[in-house]
Write a protein that holds these residues in place. Structure first.
Motif, PDB file in Angstrom:
ATOM      1  N   LEU A 127      35.939  20.699  10.476  1.00  0.00           N
ATOM      2  CA  LEU A 127      36.129  21.545  11.665  1.00  0.00           C
ATOM      3  C   LEU A 127      34.788  22.029  12.213  1.00  0.00           C
ATOM      4  CD1 LEU A 127      39.228  23.725  10.726  1.00  0.00           C
ATOM      5  CD2 LEU A 127      39.071  21.995  12.524  1.00  0.00           C
ATOM      6  N   SER A 128      33.862  22.337  11.327  1.00  0.00           N
ATOM      7  CA  SER A 128      32.540  22.772  11.753  1.00  0.00           C
ATOM      8  C   SER A 128      31.841  21.673  12.544  1.00  0.00           C
ATOM      9  CB  SER A 128      31.702  23.171  10.533  1.00  0.00           C
ATOM     10  OG  SER A 128      30.392  23.493  10.915  1.00  0.00           O
ATOM     11  N   ALA A 129      31.941  20.456  12.050  1.00  0.00           N
ATOM     12  CA  ALA A 129      31.321  19.330  12.751  1.00  0.00           C
ATOM     13  C   ALA A 129      31.989  19.058  14.093  1.00  0.00           C
ATOM     14  CB  ALA A 129      31.381  18.079  11.872  1.00  0.00           C
ATOM     15  N   ILE A 130      33.310  19.155  14.126  1.00  0.00           N
ATOM     16  CA  ILE A 130      34.051  18.883  15.364  1.00  0.00           C
ATOM     17  C   ILE A 130      33.773  19.946  16.420  1.00  0.00           C
ATOM     18  CG2 ILE A 130      36.378  18.820  16.372  1.00  0.00           C
ATOM     19  CD1 ILE A 130      37.322  17.523  13.736  1.00  0.00           C
ATOM     20  N   THR A 131      33.771  21.214  16.001  1.00  0.00           N
ATOM     21  CA  THR A 131      33.624  22.312  16.956  1.00  0.00           C
ATOM     22  C   THR A 131      32.169  22.680  17.225  1.00  0.00           C
ATOM     23  OG1 THR A 131      33.749  23.989  15.216  1.00  0.00           O
ATOM     24  CG2 THR A 131      35.827  23.330  16.263  1.00  0.00           C
ATOM     25  N   GLY A 132      31.269  22.304  16.310  1.00  0.00           N
ATOM     26  CA  GLY A 132      29.868  22.679  16.458  1.00  0.00           C
ATOM     27  C   GLY A 132      29.596  24.126  16.079  1.00  0.00           C
ATOM     28  N   LYS A 133      30.552  24.755  15.387  1.00  0.00           N
ATOM     29  CA  LYS A 133      30.394  26.147  14.965  1.00  0.00           C
ATOM     30  C   LYS A 133      29.937  26.200  13.512  1.00  0.00           C
ATOM     31  CE  LYS A 133      33.953  28.193  17.919  1.00  0.00           C
ATOM     32  NZ  LYS A 133      35.155  29.026  17.929  1.00  0.00           N
ATOM     33  N   GLU A 134      29.173  27.230  13.175  1.00  0.00           N
ATOM     34  CA  GLU A 134      28.765  27.457  11.794  1.00  0.00           C
ATOM     35  C   GLU A 134      29.998  27.719  10.930  1.00  0.00           C
ATOM     36  OE1 GLU A 134      25.785  27.756  10.195  1.00  0.00           O
ATOM     37  OE2 GLU A 134      24.472  27.401  11.903  1.00  0.00           O
ATOM     38  N   LEU A 135      29.914  27.323   9.654  1.00  0.00           N
ATOM     39  CA  LEU A 135      31.019  27.576   8.732  1.00  0.00           C
ATOM     40  C   LEU A 135      31.343  29.059   8.644  1.00  0.00           C
ATOM     41  CD1 LEU A 135      30.154  25.136   5.815  1.00  0.00           C
ATOM     42  CD2 LEU A 135      32.148  25.027   7.312  1.00  0.00           C
ATOM     43  N   SER A 136      30.313  29.900   8.609  1.00  0.00           N
ATOM     44  CA  SER A 136      30.540  31.343   8.503  1.00  0.00           C
ATOM     45  C   SER A 136      31.311  31.876   9.705  1.00  0.00           C
ATOM     46  CB  SER A 136      29.211  32.083   8.364  1.00  0.00           C
ATOM     47  OG  SER A 136      28.593  31.748   7.155  1.00  0.00           O
ATOM     48  N   ILE A 137      31.042  31.339  10.866  1.00  0.00           N
ATOM     49  CA  ILE A 137      31.755  31.784  12.064  1.00  0.00           C
ATOM     50  C   ILE A 137      33.221  31.380  11.984  1.00  0.00           C
ATOM     51  CG2 ILE A 137      31.937  31.466  14.571  1.00  0.00           C
ATOM     52  CD1 ILE A 137      28.856  31.277  14.599  1.00  0.00           C
ATOM     53  N   LEU A 138      33.496  30.157  11.514  1.00  0.00           N
ATOM     54  CA  LEU A 138      34.885  29.723  11.354  1.00  0.00           C
ATOM     55  C   LEU A 138      35.620  30.589  10.339  1.00  0.00           C
ATOM     56  CD1 LEU A 138      34.507  25.829  11.307  1.00  0.00           C
ATOM     57  CD2 LEU A 138      35.440  27.239  13.144  1.00  0.00           C
ATOM     58  N   VAL A 139      34.951  30.910   9.233  1.00  0.00           N
ATOM     59  CA  VAL A 139      35.574  31.751   8.210  1.00  0.00           C
ATOM     60  C   VAL A 139      35.834  33.148   8.758  1.00  0.00           C
ATOM     61  CG1 VAL A 139      35.217  32.827   5.953  1.00  0.00           C
ATOM     62  CG2 VAL A 139      34.660  30.414   6.289  1.00  0.00           C
ATOM     63  N   ASN A 140      34.893  33.695   9.539  1.00  0.00           N
ATOM     64  CA  ASN A 140      35.100  35.008  10.150  1.00  0.00           C
ATOM     65  C   ASN A 140      36.302  34.998  11.093  1.00  0.00           C
ATOM     66  OD1 ASN A 140      33.195  37.199   9.440  1.00  0.00           O
ATOM     67  ND2 ASN A 140      31.690  35.607   9.866  1.00  0.00           N
ATOM     68  N   GLU A 141      36.453  33.922  11.862  1.00  0.00           N
ATOM     69  CA  GLU A 141      37.610  33.808  12.752  1.00  0.00           C
ATOM     70  C   GLU A 141      38.902  33.787  11.949  1.00  0.00           C
ATOM     71  OE1 GLU A 141      37.284  30.429  15.346  1.00  0.00           O
ATOM     72  OE2 GLU A 141      35.411  31.130  16.220  1.00  0.00           O
ATOM     73  N   ALA A 142      38.925  33.022  10.848  1.00  0.00           N
ATOM     74  CA  ALA A 142      40.130  32.919  10.026  1.00  0.00           C
ATOM     75  C   ALA A 142      40.465  34.264   9.379  1.00  0.00           C
ATOM     76  CB  ALA A 142      39.929  31.848   8.952  1.00  0.00           C
ATOM     77  N   ILE A 143      39.454  34.955   8.874  1.00  0.00           N
ATOM     78  CA  ILE A 143      39.686  36.265   8.260  1.00  0.00           C
ATOM     79  C   ILE A 143      40.208  37.252   9.301  1.00  0.00           C
ATOM     80  CG2 ILE A 143      38.535  38.253   7.202  1.00  0.00           C
ATOM     81  CD1 ILE A 143      36.748  36.172   5.738  1.00  0.00           C
ATOM     82  N   GLY A 144      39.652  37.197  10.501  1.00  0.00           N
ATOM     83  CA  GLY A 144      40.127  38.061  11.579  1.00  0.00           C
ATOM     84  C   GLY A 144      41.599  37.822  11.889  1.00  0.00           C
ATOM     85  N   MET A 145      42.014  36.539  11.886  1.00  0.00           N
ATOM     86  CA  MET A 145      43.422  36.227  12.143  1.00  0.00           C
ATOM     87  C   MET A 145      44.315  36.718  11.001  1.00  0.00           C
ATOM     88  SD  MET A 145      43.449  32.547  14.131  1.00  0.00           S
ATOM     89  CE  MET A 145      42.518  31.650  12.920  1.00  0.00           C
ATOM     90  N   LEU A 146      43.828  36.617   9.752  1.00  0.00           N
ATOM     91  CA  LEU A 146      44.602  37.128   8.615  1.00  0.00           C
ATOM     92  C   LEU A 146      44.786  38.633   8.697  1.00  0.00           C
ATOM     93  CD1 LEU A 146      43.184  35.139   5.573  1.00  0.00           C
ATOM     94  CD2 LEU A 146      45.549  35.150   6.377  1.00  0.00           C
TER      95      LEU A 146
END
Length: 78
Positions: A38-57
């Protein structure tokens, strides 16, 4: 010559009052692989993706009360 590689995550948040805290958590290997893709596809840092997921949780499980999990204050004992 310009520095190569990824920019530090803190530079992506410059100008905001966001405080970053380094934590270590264990996740399933398949989730780690999926996040890397997902990081490669979106071009976002892994930490940013994890922060988004935690925010949704947090949003999903936030109690329907006056307690705001994102606005908790530390209690300082005298």
């Amino acid at each position: 010559m310009a520095r190569r590689g990824r920019k530090p995550l803190s530079s992506k948040y410059e100008g905001t009052d966001t405080k970053l805290v380094k934590r270590n958590y264990y996740i399933e290997e398949r989730h780690a692989k999926a996040l890397s893709i997902l990081s490669a596809i979106t071009g976002k840092e892994l930490s940013i993706l994890v922060n988004e997921a935690i925010g949704m949780l947090i949003k999903k499980y936030q109690p329907k009360t006056d307690i705001n999990l994102l606005d908790l204050k530390e209690v300082i004992k005298a």
